[in-house]
Design an enzyme around this catalytic site. Structure first.
Site, PDB file in Angstrom:
ATOM      1  N   LYS A  29       8.474  -7.639 -52.818  1.00 37.45           N
ATOM      2  CA  LYS A  29       9.462  -6.999 -53.452  1.00 37.45           C
ATOM      3  C   LYS A  29       9.595  -5.506 -53.124  1.00 37.45           C
ATOM      4  CE  LYS A  29       9.477  -7.747 -58.036  1.00 37.45           C
ATOM      5  NZ  LYS A  29       8.966  -7.851 -59.267  1.00 37.45           N
ATOM      6  N   ARG A  98       6.170  -2.473 -61.771  1.00 39.22           N
ATOM      7  CA  ARG A  98       6.047  -4.108 -61.343  1.00 39.22           C
ATOM      8  C   ARG A  98       5.384  -4.528 -60.154  1.00 39.22           C
ATOM      9  NH1 ARG A  98      11.630  -5.937 -63.025  1.00 39.22           N
ATOM     10  NH2 ARG A  98      12.833  -4.636 -63.896  1.00 39.22           N
ATOM     11  N   ARG A 343      14.782 -11.272 -52.285  1.00 40.31           N
ATOM     12  CA  ARG A 343      13.992 -12.074 -51.278  1.00 40.31           C
ATOM     13  C   ARG A 343      14.599 -13.015 -50.702  1.00 40.31           C
ATOM     14  NH1 ARG A 343      10.269 -13.927 -56.191  1.00 40.31           N
ATOM     15  NH2 ARG A 343      11.913 -15.204 -57.024  1.00 40.31           N
ATOM     16  N   ARG A 582      -8.377 -49.194 -34.156  1.00 42.26           N
ATOM     17  CA  ARG A 582      -9.930 -49.570 -34.635  1.00 42.26           C
ATOM     18  C   ARG A 582      -9.807 -51.040 -34.539  1.00 42.26           C
ATOM     19  NH1 ARG A 582      -8.284 -45.171 -38.433  1.00 42.26           N
ATOM     20  NH2 ARG A 582      -9.949 -43.404 -38.447  1.00 42.26           N
ATOM     21  N   ARG A 637     -10.342 -49.179 -29.407  1.00 43.20           N
ATOM     22  CA  ARG A 637     -11.859 -48.491 -29.715  1.00 43.20           C
ATOM     23  C   ARG A 637     -12.555 -49.591 -29.725  1.00 43.20           C
ATOM     24  NH1 ARG A 637     -13.376 -44.880 -34.594  1.00 43.20           N
ATOM     25  NH2 ARG A 637     -13.151 -46.953 -35.746  1.00 43.20           N
ATOM     26  N   GLU A 767     -17.207 -37.320 -30.999  1.00 45.51           N
ATOM     27  CA  GLU A 767     -17.413 -37.210 -32.574  1.00 45.51           C
ATOM     28  C   GLU A 767     -18.795 -37.008 -33.013  1.00 45.51           C
ATOM     29  OE1 GLU A 767     -16.141 -40.978 -34.229  1.00 45.51           O
ATOM     30  OE2 GLU A 767     -16.895 -42.209 -32.798  1.00 45.51           O
ATOM     31  N   SER A 786     -11.170 -38.525 -26.745  1.00 42.70           N
ATOM     32  CA  SER A 786     -10.687 -38.465 -27.969  1.00 42.70           C
ATOM     33  C   SER A 786     -11.408 -37.901 -29.035  1.00 42.70           C
ATOM     34  CB  SER A 786      -9.841 -39.838 -28.234  1.00 42.70           C
ATOM     35  OG  SER A 786      -9.107 -39.657 -29.516  1.00 42.70           O
ATOM     36  N   GLY A 788     -12.955 -37.464 -32.371  1.00 38.96           N
ATOM     37  CA  GLY A 788     -13.120 -38.027 -33.750  1.00 38.96           C
ATOM     38  C   GLY A 788     -13.481 -36.944 -34.856  1.00 38.96           C
ATOM     39  N   THR A 789     -12.462 -36.336 -35.183  1.00 38.09           N
ATOM     40  CA  THR A 789     -12.719 -35.161 -36.129  1.00 38.09           C
ATOM     41  C   THR A 789     -13.280 -35.502 -37.407  1.00 38.09           C
ATOM     42  OG1 THR A 789     -10.492 -35.155 -36.335  1.00 38.09           O
ATOM     43  CG2 THR A 789     -11.330 -33.603 -34.933  1.00 38.09           C
ATOM     44  N   ASN A 790     -12.983 -36.994 -37.929  1.00 41.01           N
ATOM     45  CA  ASN A 790     -13.682 -37.080 -39.018  1.00 41.01           C
ATOM     46  C   ASN A 790     -15.276 -37.260 -39.078  1.00 41.01           C
ATOM     47  OD1 ASN A 790     -10.943 -37.930 -39.732  1.00 41.01           O
ATOM     48  ND2 ASN A 790     -11.293 -39.972 -39.410  1.00 41.01           N
ATOM     49  N   ASP A 791     -15.684 -38.029 -38.065  1.00 42.19           N
ATOM     50  CA  ASP A 791     -17.266 -37.955 -37.622  1.00 42.19           C
ATOM     51  C   ASP A 791     -17.650 -36.522 -37.446  1.00 42.19           C
ATOM     52  OD1 ASP A 791     -18.421 -40.324 -38.513  1.00 42.19           O
ATOM     53  OD2 ASP A 791     -17.138 -41.375 -37.185  1.00 42.19           O
ATOM     54  N   CYS A 854      -7.905 -38.070 -32.537  1.00 44.50           N
ATOM     55  CA  CYS A 854      -7.499 -39.217 -33.304  1.00 44.50           C
ATOM     56  C   CYS A 854      -7.972 -39.359 -34.812  1.00 44.50           C
ATOM     57  CB  CYS A 854      -7.820 -40.529 -32.592  1.00 44.50           C
ATOM     58  SG  CYS A 854      -9.580 -41.082 -32.330  1.00 44.50           S
TER      59      CYS A 854
HETATM   60  C1  PEP Z   1     -13.327 -40.094 -36.365  1.00 44.52           C
HETATM   61  O1  PEP Z   1     -14.463 -40.074 -36.572  1.00 44.52           O
HETATM   62  O2  PEP Z   1     -12.500 -39.057 -36.403  1.00 44.52           O
HETATM   63  C2  PEP Z   1     -12.433 -41.265 -36.044  1.00 44.52           C
HETATM   64  C3  PEP Z   1     -11.351 -41.461 -35.785  1.00 44.52           C
HETATM   65  O3  PEP Z   1     -13.235 -42.647 -36.127  1.00 44.52           O
HETATM   66  P1  PEP Z   1     -13.689 -43.199 -37.550  1.00 44.52           P
HETATM   67  O4  PEP Z   1     -12.528 -42.465 -38.736  1.00 44.52           O
HETATM   68  O5  PEP Z   1     -12.851 -44.814 -37.452  1.00 44.52           O
HETATM   69  O6  PEP Z   1     -14.929 -43.041 -37.928  1.00 44.52           O
HETATM   70 MG    MG Z   2     -15.606 -41.980 -35.839  1.00 44.17          MG
END
Ligand code: PEP
Ligand code: MG
Length: 902
Positions: A29, A98, A343, A582, A637, A767, A786, A788-791, A854
């Site tokens: 503002k 304000r 704004r 997968r 995979r 991963e 690749s 595996g950012t989940n694990d 992935c």
């Molecule tokens: C992971 O781990 O990021 C992955 C892509 O494999 P998944 O989710 O199947 O374990």
């Molecule tokens: Mg995994």
């Protein structure tokens, strides 16, 4: 900080000293008031106290040294400019105080108007207003009310009751029916309410009023609603708010005064034109409070043509100057127009795309800038059907918005029933405590999935996002009784066949059918709407901006897909390959028995039989997928499920065996199965026998898959379909694991490929943290990585993907330990560092190493920017996220200074 420096620090800026680029310091503002002042627009004079002053105040609980003097100096200048003194009994200057942070936080923080009024200056104000006593006393009662509520925490209802009481005594419901005497009496009542709650008189010293109001605005940065809003909007908690002290102008001086808001384009649709509302004889707060009905802004032309024309002229100037939709607040005081705020205006996702396209057409911005005016979250929103606004339904439960969209259907409790009813043409919502891989068919058949347990990376959430299906997970208010086919919520019982509506964006659950609209953006991605021929402005704009993102981005976008149908859809959505197929999902359904036999095989013969039976089935799976991708790379995979997913549940089996034994039945086979299941039972299956470990323990399993992949590729090539398989080994932590698999795989590939023109790459997931830290060694045996950012997130943080989100993430978010779930957006400092190390060391060991990601993060906007910055070659995400990743990859590649699409 040394005292000397503190004294010299500049905490207060006159409007003439600032500009629009000083938002960090002056707030949105303040920076924009300064900009308008410098453009020569009629802004009431004033000054801005910086966010730095707020930060210092919040840290120490008192105004920083020097601030009081600087305020005094700027106030003196303001008084001189206006020819009036703050609270002067004869001719008072009044100011508004304000809030205004860097990012707009509408209605979250405080404002106090009419500061400077007291028992004496109220008389002077009446004189200024040509003897308008009513106006002066109304202004005074507003000050006590706002000041009491905001600065001294007097309950607002008490003031509201008092004014309602005054109106009732007059037999009216309209504030305007209260005359000067009524309002004078009301001021007395308000003062009594004030002293009852604060133990002191309403402050009569104008400077004290000002200082207390400034402190209250600072404090409101940490008000609960502001904290919640910031968390939701991902606004950093340490920015603080600036405070604007502005000379008051009055819209409530009679019929030739008024106040309004204006937008330079329609913030809902983006359509060009003049949009806004006007309210005669009122202050801004009356518009917000909705006490009286506003009229469309166009009416102002009739009421005061000169002011209207002037306003239109300023609106056009502001748009050309800001090169964007502006929203404006203005007041007309006795016929004269004052600009109180502007704004770059908030807008819907659809309007963001449409306006960006228009501004390019108008030559105000180029396509690079247009990319910055939109974002992936907006695109994702546009890709789902949505509930109509103002539908009037009350939510009965709120879970986690796990996969966006609006879904309506009949409740079913089993996968089989979902398939059955969907087969009869019914829309169904699959309701489960949590889902597992056996629910896949039911999930495919359903419009949406609703679970009472699990978070954003629960099975239901991940699979639903992959399918682009709406999902609400973790709605724990639902008490689900599957055998009785019903659930109870909010004291109501919902049985199979009853209709519910779920909103996967907000996590809300409604009973009954909430009206919804389909997404035209998906119709465009599906090829059902020609962007050149349609007159749908949104589709044309999306097409144009996406085309530019594609032309600009460096990251390739692939998809995670396990079926030919998903692969085909992802290609329509712009995927350039499969980054993760997968294979474990290919072992479910009627193949489950074969896998069970394989796992429990007593000898090599039994094992080889199962593998031989699986080989042609797998080959056919891959042929289909290679065909769907037609020459694009396909990363397959090798199998990576926790083992228990393929075995009967231990407890159930134990009960069945015990019952059968009791009945004297022959249970030798079941007992053997039970013993095997017991032997293989794992306490932590996610950290157990899965991935490459499984491949090394069950001889022939990976070999069968490698053979099926290679044979499928050769078969496709023979039929004139190019296949580019990339075999990916999961859960590798040591190069020796990969080398062992590679040696065996290379032999099979060489044998199957023979003389045909097929190339098969072999690479690995990264991963497991150890893999990231030994990436240099692993790269020697891998043609690609690749991530595996989940694990990697699970193992890097040491918390279970399946359990933690519901268990404690809420607390971590509350405490600010993380701003967003690290399963949703990559934790750049920790897990991201592992990615960076592995990318650098992998490429150092093997120049040209192909790098992708992935995990779920591949489709998350912020994470895409991170992966771009790390130098990955591609991101891979679920089909529905592919357009989002394309857009964000384009945005990441374009750096435009000063842009912020928030
Ligand atoms: C992971 O781990 O990021 C992955 C892509 O494999 P998944 O989710 O199947 O374990
Ligand atoms: Mg995994």
């Amino acid at each position: 900080m040394a005292a000397q420096e503190t004294v010299e620090h500049k905490y207060v800026y006159d409007f003439a000293e600032g500009n629009k680029d000083l938002k960090d310091l002056l707030g949105g503002k303040g920076a924009n008031l300064a900009e308008m002042t410098n453009l020569g627009l009629p802004v009431p004079p004033g000054f801005t106290i910086t966010t730095e002053a707020c930060q210092a105040y919040l840290a120490s609980g008192e105004q920083p040294a020097g601030l009081a003097d600087q305020i005094a100096a700027h106030l003196a200048a303001l008084e001189q400019g206006m020819g009036r003194r703050l609270g002067d009994p004869d001719d008072p200057l009044l100011v508004s105080v304000r809030s205004g942070a860097k990012f707009s936080m509408p209605g979250m923080m405080e404002t106090v108007l009419n500061v400077g009024l007291n028992d004496r200056s109220v008389v002077g104000l009446a004189a200024q207003a040509n003897g308008n006593q009513r106006f002066a006393w109304d202004s005074y009662r507003r000050l006590i009310q706002m000041f009491g509520k905001t600065v001294c925490e007097v309950p607002g209802e008490e003031f509201e009751h008092a004014i309602d009481e005054a109106k009732r005594a007059k037999g009216s419901t309209d504030d305007l029916d209260l005359d000067a005497d009524d309002l004078r009496a009301l001021v007395d009542t308000y003062k009594k309410i004030f002293s009852k709650h604060t133990g002191r008189e309403f402050p009569q010293d104008p400077r004290e009023q000002l200082d207390l109001a400034i402190g209250a605005v600072f404090d409101s940065w940490n008000a609960e609603r502001a904290v919640i809003y910031r968390r939701q909007e991902r606004i950093p908690a340490d920015l603080g708010t600036a405070v604007n002290v502005v000379a008051m102008v009055f819209g409530n001086l009679g019929p030739d005064s008024g106040t309004g808001v204006a937008f330079t384009r329609d913030p809902a649709s983006g359509a060009q034109g003049i949009y806004g509302d006007y309210l005669a004889n009122a202050q801004g707060e009356d518009v917000v409070a909705g006490i009286r009905n506003t009229v469309p802004l166009q009416e102002l032309e009739r009421i005061n043509k000169a002011a209207y024309d002037e306003l239109l002229d300023y609106m056009a100037r502001l748009e050309r100057h800001y090169k964007d939709l502006c929203d404006i607040e203005f007041t007309i005081e006795r016929g004269k127009l004052w600009m109180l705020q502007t704004r770059v205006g908030k807008r819907t996702a659809a309007a963001a795309f449409v306006i960006a396209g228009q501004l390019v057409d108008e030559g105000l911005i180029d396509l690079d800038e247009a990319l910055h005016r939109v974002n992936g979250a907006q695109l994702a929103q546009l890709m789902f059907p949505r509930f109509q606004l103002d539908h009037g339904f009350e939510a009965v439960a709120t879970g986690i918005g796990a996969s966006p969209g609006a879904a309506v259907g009949k409740v079913v409790f089993t996968s089989a029933r979902a398939v059955e009813l969907a087969g009869q043409g019914e829309d169904v919502i699959l309701v489960r405590r949590e889902t597992n891989p056996d629910d896949l068919n039911g999930m495919i058949a359903s419009r949406g999935i609703l679970t009472s347990r699990g978070g954003k990376t629960s099975h239901a959430a991940v699979v639903a996002r992959g399918m682009g299906k709406t999902c609400v997970s973790g709605a724990d208010a639902l008490d689900i009784d599957v055998p009785k086919r019903r659930f109870t919520v909010a004291g109501q019982t919902v049985t199979e066949g009853d209709v519910v509506s779920i909103d996967g964006t907000t996590g809300k659950v409604y009973l009954g059918e909430v009206p919804a609209t389909p997404s035209e953006v998906v119709q465009y991605f599906e090829g059902e709407l020609d962007p050149e021929a349609t007159d749908d402005a949104l589709v044309r704009a999306v097409h144009r901006i996406m085309s530019h993102a594609d032309a600009t981005r460096r990251l390739t976008v692939r998809t995670n897909a396990d079926t030919a149908a998903d692969a085909a859809r992802a290609r329509r959505f712009g995927a350039q390959g499969i980054g993760l197929c997968r294979t474990e999902h290919m072992f479910l359904g009627d193949r489950r028995e074969l896998v069970e036999r394989l796992i429990l095989a007593r000898d090599a013969n039994e094992r080889d039989e199962s593998l031989a039976a699986l080989l042609p089935l797998q080959r056919a799976d891959f042929v289909e997928i290679f065909r769907a991708m037609d020459g694009q790379p396909v990363t397959v995979r090798l199998i990576d499920p926790p083992l228990h997913e393929f075995l009967p549940p231990l407890e159930q089996l134990a009960v069945d065996v015990a019952v059968a034994q009791e009945r004297g039945e022959d249970v030798a086979k079941e007992e053997a199965l039970l013993a095997a299941v017991r032997r293989m039972h794992e306490e932590n299956p996610m950290l157990g026998l899965r991935g490459v470990r499984l491949g090394l323990v069950i001889p022939g399993l990976f070999a069968m898959q490698v053979r099926a992949i290679t044979e499928a590729a050769v078969e496709c090539t023979r039929q004139g379909v190019r296949a580019c398989p990339e075999i990916m080994v999961p859960l590798v932590g040591a190069v020796q694991e990969l080398e062992t698999v590679r040696t065996e795989a290379e032999k099979i590939i060489a044998e199957v490929v023979g003389g045909s023109d097929v190339e098969v790459l072999i690479g690995t997931m990264i991963e497991v943290p150890r893999a990231a830290l030994t990436a240099g060694q692993i790269a020697e045996a891998a043609e690609f990585f690749s991530f595996g950012t989940n694990d990697l997130t699970q193992m890097g943080w040491g918390f279970s993907r399946d359990d933690v989100e519901g268990a404690f993430f809420w607390r971590y978010l509350e405490l600010g330990i993380f701003g967003i779930s690290p399963f949703e957006s990559i934790d750049a400092d920790g897990i991201g560092r592992l990615v960076r190390i592995a990318a650098e060391e992998g490429r150092a060991a093997r120049p040209g190493l192909k790098l992708g990601v992935c995990g779920e993060h591949g489709g998350d906007p912020d994470s895409v920017h991170f992966f771009h910055s790390v130098g990955l070659d591609y991101v891979s995400c679920s089909p529905f996220r592919v357009p989002v990743a394309r857009l964000e990859a384009g945005r990441a590649a374009v750096v435009t200074a000063g842009s912020d699409s928030r």
